[in-house]
Motif scaffolding. Structure first.
Motif, PDB file in Angstrom:
ATOM      1  N   ALA A   1       4.381  26.220  14.712  1.00 24.12           N
ATOM      2  CA  ALA A   1       4.770  24.811  14.828  1.00 24.12           C
ATOM      3  C   ALA A   1       3.860  24.084  15.814  1.00 24.12           C
ATOM      4  O   ALA A   1       3.485  22.920  15.584  1.00 24.12           O
ATOM      5  CB  ALA A   1       6.234  24.703  15.253  1.00 24.12           C
ATOM      6  N   GLU A   2       3.492  24.737  16.903  1.00 24.65           N
ATOM      7  CA  GLU A   2       2.567  24.131  17.863  1.00 24.65           C
ATOM      8  C   GLU A   2       1.203  23.862  17.225  1.00 24.65           C
ATOM      9  O   GLU A   2       0.591  22.819  17.478  1.00 24.65           O
ATOM     10  CB  GLU A   2       2.425  25.017  19.099  1.00 24.65           C
ATOM     11  N   GLU A   3       0.745  24.780  16.392  1.00 25.96           N
ATOM     12  CA  GLU A   3      -0.518  24.559  15.671  1.00 25.96           C
ATOM     13  C   GLU A   3      -0.425  23.337  14.774  1.00 25.96           C
ATOM     14  O   GLU A   3      -1.345  22.525  14.721  1.00 25.96           O
ATOM     15  CB  GLU A   3      -0.880  25.791  14.840  1.00 25.96           C
ATOM     16  N   VAL A   4       0.688  23.208  14.059  1.00 25.74           N
ATOM     17  CA  VAL A   4       0.914  22.044  13.201  1.00 25.74           C
ATOM     18  C   VAL A   4       0.911  20.771  14.044  1.00 25.74           C
ATOM     19  O   VAL A   4       0.328  19.758  13.662  1.00 25.74           O
ATOM     20  CB  VAL A   4       2.249  22.179  12.418  1.00 25.74           C
ATOM     21  N   GLY A   5       1.571  20.825  15.186  1.00 28.85           N
ATOM     22  CA  GLY A   5       1.658  19.665  16.058  1.00 28.85           C
ATOM     23  C   GLY A   5       0.319  19.215  16.593  1.00 28.85           C
ATOM     24  O   GLY A   5       0.106  18.026  16.828  1.00 28.85           O
ATOM     25  N   GLN A   6      -0.602  20.139  16.776  1.00 30.54           N
ATOM     26  CA  GLN A   6      -1.921  19.811  17.312  1.00 30.54           C
ATOM     27  C   GLN A   6      -2.896  19.369  16.232  1.00 30.54           C
ATOM     28  O   GLN A   6      -3.974  18.870  16.546  1.00 30.54           O
ATOM     29  CB  GLN A   6      -2.470  21.008  18.080  1.00 30.54           C
ATOM     30  N   ALA A   7      -2.514  19.530  14.990  1.00 29.75           N
ATOM     31  CA  ALA A   7      -3.379  19.110  13.888  1.00 29.75           C
ATOM     32  C   ALA A   7      -3.395  17.584  13.806  1.00 29.75           C
ATOM     33  O   ALA A   7      -2.563  16.899  14.389  1.00 29.75           O
ATOM     34  CB  ALA A   7      -2.880  19.700  12.575  1.00 29.75           C
ATOM     35  N   THR A   8      -4.356  17.080  13.090  1.00 33.42           N
ATOM     36  CA  THR A   8      -4.407  15.639  12.875  1.00 33.42           C
ATOM     37  C   THR A   8      -3.727  15.327  11.556  1.00 33.42           C
ATOM     38  O   THR A   8      -3.458  16.223  10.761  1.00 33.42           O
ATOM     39  CB  THR A   8      -5.867  15.145  12.828  1.00 33.42           C
ATOM     40  N   GLY A   9      -3.442  14.069  11.357  1.00 32.13           N
ATOM     41  CA  GLY A   9      -2.843  13.668  10.092  1.00 32.13           C
ATOM     42  C   GLY A   9      -1.602  12.840  10.294  1.00 32.13           C
ATOM     43  O   GLY A   9      -1.190  12.538  11.424  1.00 32.13           O
TER      44      GLY A   9
ATOM     45  N   THR B   1       4.537  11.942   9.545  1.00 30.61           N
ATOM     46  CA  THR B   1       5.597  12.425   8.654  1.00 30.61           C
ATOM     47  C   THR B   1       5.267  13.828   8.157  1.00 30.61           C
ATOM     48  O   THR B   1       6.129  14.714   8.167  1.00 30.61           O
ATOM     49  CB  THR B   1       5.790  11.465   7.462  1.00 30.61           C
ATOM     50  N   ASP B   2       4.023  14.019   7.755  1.00 29.14           N
ATOM     51  CA  ASP B   2       3.610  15.339   7.261  1.00 29.14           C
ATOM     52  C   ASP B   2       3.670  16.396   8.359  1.00 29.14           C
ATOM     53  O   ASP B   2       4.128  17.511   8.124  1.00 29.14           O
ATOM     54  CB  ASP B   2       2.192  15.283   6.690  1.00 29.14           C
ATOM     55  N   ARG B   3       3.233  16.040   9.554  1.00 23.35           N
ATOM     56  CA  ARG B   3       3.232  17.023  10.643  1.00 23.35           C
ATOM     57  C   ARG B   3       4.658  17.386  11.069  1.00 23.35           C
ATOM     58  O   ARG B   3       4.954  18.556  11.298  1.00 23.35           O
ATOM     59  CB  ARG B   3       2.418  16.528  11.834  1.00 23.35           C
ATOM     60  N   VAL B   4       5.539  16.394  11.158  1.00 21.36           N
ATOM     61  CA  VAL B   4       6.930  16.696  11.509  1.00 21.36           C
ATOM     62  C   VAL B   4       7.568  17.544  10.413  1.00 21.36           C
ATOM     63  O   VAL B   4       8.230  18.545  10.704  1.00 21.36           O
ATOM     64  CB  VAL B   4       7.744  15.394  11.755  1.00 21.36           C
ATOM     65  N   PHE B   5       7.337  17.164   9.160  1.00 24.78           N
ATOM     66  CA  PHE B   5       7.887  17.954   8.050  1.00 24.78           C
ATOM     67  C   PHE B   5       7.396  19.396   8.114  1.00 24.78           C
ATOM     68  O   PHE B   5       8.179  20.337   8.007  1.00 24.78           O
ATOM     69  CB  PHE B   5       7.521  17.319   6.704  1.00 24.78           C
ATOM     70  N   ARG B   6       6.096  19.584   8.289  1.00 29.12           N
ATOM     71  CA  ARG B   6       5.540  20.942   8.307  1.00 29.12           C
ATOM     72  C   ARG B   6       6.090  21.756   9.480  1.00 29.12           C
ATOM     73  O   ARG B   6       6.374  22.943   9.340  1.00 29.12           O
ATOM     74  CB  ARG B   6       4.018  20.898   8.327  1.00 29.12           C
ATOM     75  N   ALA B   7       6.252  21.107  10.640  1.00 31.31           N
ATOM     76  CA  ALA B   7       6.790  21.820  11.811  1.00 31.31           C
ATOM     77  C   ALA B   7       8.232  22.256  11.571  1.00 31.31           C
ATOM     78  O   ALA B   7       8.636  23.345  11.996  1.00 31.31           O
ATOM     79  CB  ALA B   7       6.701  20.935  13.052  1.00 31.31           C
ATOM     80  N   LEU B   8       9.010  21.427  10.889  1.00 34.62           N
ATOM     81  CA  LEU B   8      10.393  21.784  10.573  1.00 34.62           C
ATOM     82  C   LEU B   8      10.470  22.750   9.393  1.00 34.62           C
ATOM     83  O   LEU B   8      11.320  23.643   9.370  1.00 34.62           O
ATOM     84  CB  LEU B   8      11.203  20.520  10.264  1.00 34.62           C
TER      85      LEU B   8
ATOM     86  N   ALA C   1      11.060  20.523  21.443  1.00 32.54           N
ATOM     87  CA  ALA C   1       9.934  20.078  22.263  1.00 32.54           C
ATOM     88  C   ALA C   1       8.679  19.875  21.420  1.00 32.54           C
ATOM     89  O   ALA C   1       7.936  18.907  21.614  1.00 32.54           O
ATOM     90  CB  ALA C   1       9.674  21.073  23.392  1.00 32.54           C
ATOM     91  N   VAL C   2       8.454  20.767  20.472  1.00 24.98           N
ATOM     92  CA  VAL C   2       7.283  20.645  19.595  1.00 24.98           C
ATOM     93  C   VAL C   2       7.403  19.393  18.719  1.00 24.98           C
ATOM     94  O   VAL C   2       6.458  18.604  18.601  1.00 24.98           O
ATOM     95  CB  VAL C   2       7.102  21.905  18.716  1.00 24.98           C
ATOM     96  N   VAL C   3       8.571  19.185  18.111  1.00 30.27           N
ATOM     97  CA  VAL C   3       8.771  18.029  17.238  1.00 30.27           C
ATOM     98  C   VAL C   3       8.683  16.735  18.048  1.00 30.27           C
ATOM     99  O   VAL C   3       8.050  15.762  17.615  1.00 30.27           O
ATOM    100  CB  VAL C   3      10.105  18.136  16.466  1.00 30.27           C
ATOM    101  N   ALA C   4       9.277  16.718  19.229  1.00 32.71           N
ATOM    102  CA  ALA C   4       9.200  15.529  20.088  1.00 32.71           C
ATOM    103  C   ALA C   4       7.751  15.230  20.461  1.00 32.71           C
ATOM    104  O   ALA C   4       7.332  14.061  20.459  1.00 32.71           O
ATOM    105  CB  ALA C   4      10.048  15.722  21.338  1.00 32.71           C
ATOM    106  N   ALA C   5       6.982  16.260  20.750  1.00 32.25           N
ATOM    107  CA  ALA C   5       5.566  16.067  21.096  1.00 32.25           C
ATOM    108  C   ALA C   5       4.792  15.472  19.917  1.00 32.25           C
ATOM    109  O   ALA C   5       3.931  14.604  20.109  1.00 32.25           O
ATOM    110  CB  ALA C   5       4.943  17.392  21.542  1.00 32.25           C
ATOM    111  N   ILE C   6       5.094  15.921  18.713  1.00 31.96           N
ATOM    112  CA  ILE C   6       4.435  15.357  17.526  1.00 31.96           C
ATOM    113  C   ILE C   6       4.766  13.871  17.422  1.00 31.96           C
ATOM    114  O   ILE C   6       3.885  13.038  17.188  1.00 31.96           O
ATOM    115  CB  ILE C   6       4.856  16.098  16.242  1.00 31.96           C
TER     116      ILE C   6
END
Length: 189
Positions: free
Chosen positions: A69-77, A80-87, A127-132
């Motif tokens: 999830a942290e990797e997803v959060g650090q990605a660009t894009g 909505t896509d990053r939050v979805f992928r992290a969840l 914490a990861v989702v909030a950071a995204i």
């Protein structure tokens, strides 16, 4: 990797499959040993019982999930896509490794057996989702007004728990999660 560590990883992989198929109550040390290809006495050399194995499986799964999830959060894009992928990582783990009929039971068992791990997962994932969300605060003008990043993350994770417990096909659950994330992000724009 040493043979001992390799054997423990094999046991944890096998235990995850067994717990996912039978739930905690119906899983026995014999089933885990058989699935891992080790003897029952060899299993007891590493673990005191199935609850200790269950805890080790949960700890490893949480660390892997949060790392991804942290990797997803650090990605660009798109946010909505990053939050979805992290969840979706959690949904993918639950729906992909636990039989539908045991999802609710296994999640309840994790909470009963290891409430500290449940709390850790919830806090770390939030914490990861909030950071995204915070990385996209310029695109989310209502973030902090309608909902804080922390509150939005907590709300999404609570809803994800409900989605994950349903006895539906993973694609149906994933669609529900996507709709939830899209509605939440839209409400912050």
């Amino acid at each position: 990797m040493s043979q001992g560590v390799e054997k423990q990883q094999r046991v944890l992989d096998a235990a995850l499959q067994v717990f996912g198929r039978y739930g905690l109550r119906r899983t026995s040390m014999d089933l885990i040993a058989q699935a891992a290809g080790v003897s029952r006495p060899a299993l007891y050399q590493h673990y005191a019982g199935k609850q200790e194995i269950f805890r080790a499986v949960a700890e490893r799964a949480i660390d892997q999930l949060i790392g991804r999830a942290e990797e997803v959060g650090q990605a660009t894009g798109d946010v909505t896509d990053r939050v979805f992928r992290a969840l979706d990582l959690k949904l993918e783990f639950v729906a992909g490794s636990v039989e539908a009929e045991f999802r609710s039971e296994l999640l309840a068992e994790v909470t009963a057996v290891a409430p500290d791990l449940t709390r850790s997962l919830k806090d770390r994932h939030a914490a990861v989702v909030a950071a995204i969300l915070l990385t996209a605060k310029d695109d989310l003008p209502l973030l902090g007004t309608v909902l804080s990043a922390h509150d939005a993350a907590a709300l999404l994770l609570a809803a994800l728990t409900g989605i994950a417990q349903q006895e539906e096909e993973p694609d149906v659950l994933r669609t529900q999660l996507r709709q939830l994330v899209e509605l939440t992000i839209r409400s912050l724009k």
